[in-house]
Design a protein around this motif. Structure first.
Motif, mmCIF file in Angstrom:
data_model
loop_
_atom_site.group_PDB
_atom_site.id
_atom_site.type_symbol
_atom_site.label_atom_id
_atom_site.label_comp_id
_atom_site.label_asym_id
_atom_site.label_seq_id
_atom_site.Cartn_x
_atom_site.Cartn_y
_atom_site.Cartn_z
ATOM 1 N N ILE A 155 1.904 4.658 1.110
ATOM 2 C CA ILE A 155 1.589 5.373 2.346
ATOM 3 C C ILE A 155 1.826 6.876 2.251
ATOM 4 C CG2 ILE A 155 1.943 3.368 3.824
ATOM 5 C CD1 ILE A 155 4.673 4.636 4.634
ATOM 6 N N HIS B 197 1.030 15.526 13.056
ATOM 7 C CA HIS B 197 -0.268 15.460 12.364
ATOM 8 C C HIS B 197 -0.831 16.874 12.235
ATOM 9 C CE1 HIS B 197 -3.857 13.570 10.858
ATOM 10 N NE2 HIS B 197 -4.568 14.354 11.655
ATOM 11 N N SER C 27 2.029 12.098 4.442
ATOM 12 C CA SER C 27 1.097 10.982 4.370
ATOM 13 C C SER C 27 -0.291 11.386 4.841
ATOM 14 C CB SER C 27 1.616 9.833 5.245
ATOM 15 O OG SER C 27 0.742 8.732 5.224
ATOM 16 N N ARG C 28 -1.292 10.688 4.355
ATOM 17 C CA ARG C 28 -2.663 10.845 4.845
ATOM 18 C C ARG C 28 -2.937 9.848 5.975
ATOM 19 N NH1 ARG C 28 -5.206 15.394 3.778
ATOM 20 N NH2 ARG C 28 -4.680 16.158 1.738
ATOM 21 N N GLU C 29 -1.947 9.013 6.278
ATOM 22 C CA GLU C 29 -2.091 8.014 7.336
ATOM 23 C C GLU C 29 -1.450 8.521 8.620
ATOM 24 O OE1 GLU C 29 -0.840 4.135 6.200
ATOM 25 O OE2 GLU C 29 -1.835 4.259 4.262
ATOM 26 N N THR C 30 -1.869 7.951 9.738
ATOM 27 C CA THR C 30 -1.243 8.265 11.013
ATOM 28 C C THR C 30 0.027 7.435 11.123
ATOM 29 O OG1 THR C 30 -3.391 8.700 12.018
ATOM 30 C CG2 THR C 30 -1.557 8.276 13.511
ATOM 31 N N THR D 6 -0.032 14.080 7.629
ATOM 32 C CA THR D 6 0.977 13.826 8.648
ATOM 33 C C THR D 6 2.341 13.939 8.001
ATOM 34 O OG1 THR D 6 -0.430 12.357 9.955
ATOM 35 C CG2 THR D 6 1.938 12.093 10.231
ATOM 36 N N HIS E 286 0.840 -1.198 0.000
ATOM 37 C CA HIS E 286 0.000 0.000 0.000
ATOM 38 C C HIS E 286 0.878 1.252 0.000
ATOM 39 C CE1 HIS E 286 -3.446 2.541 0.969
ATOM 40 N NE2 HIS E 286 -2.764 3.045 1.971
#
Length: 111
Positions: A28, A78, A43-46, A84, A26
């Motif tokens: 990230i 974040h 990133s859009r993820e934590t 992030t 994936h």
């Protein structure tokens, strides 16, 4: 005033440089800047400090080649926008991929 702790020159790869988590297959995020021993990820993820990931980095400057590495998140921030920013230290990279990374950094370094 912040003290600069980086030992190596940072460069900014072309827009579209992607970071893939090898374990999940994936994407990230993207590389904001990179040096011989670390990089800044957007990133859009934590992303939590202390996490260690196996990654494949696709830099536009390398065309179809990728750089495989292991990296540890040293810090993350974040933003209210949902993005992030995370600072990673490279902890495992092959000699061949280290040479690829060095060649990109050399090509992007402006004297």
């Amino acid at each position: 005033m912040m003290v600069e702790k980086r030992a190596h020159m940072r460069v900014h790869p072309a827009t579209g440089s992607q970071v893939l988590n090898v374990m999940t297959d994936h994407t990230i995020g993207r590389v904001v800047d990179i040096s011989e021993n670390g990089f800044l990820l957007s990133s859009r993820e934590t992303i939590k400090p202390g996490i260690i990931l196996q990654l494949s980095i696709s830099l536009k400057e390398l065309a179809t080649k990728t750089i495989a590495l292991g990296a540890e998140c040293i810090w993350s921030d974040h933003q209210d926008s949902g993005l992030t920013f995370a600072g990673f230290q490279i902890i495992d990279i092959s000699d061949a991929d280290q040479q690829l990374l060095a060649s990109v950094i050399d090509a992007l370094t402006i004297d």
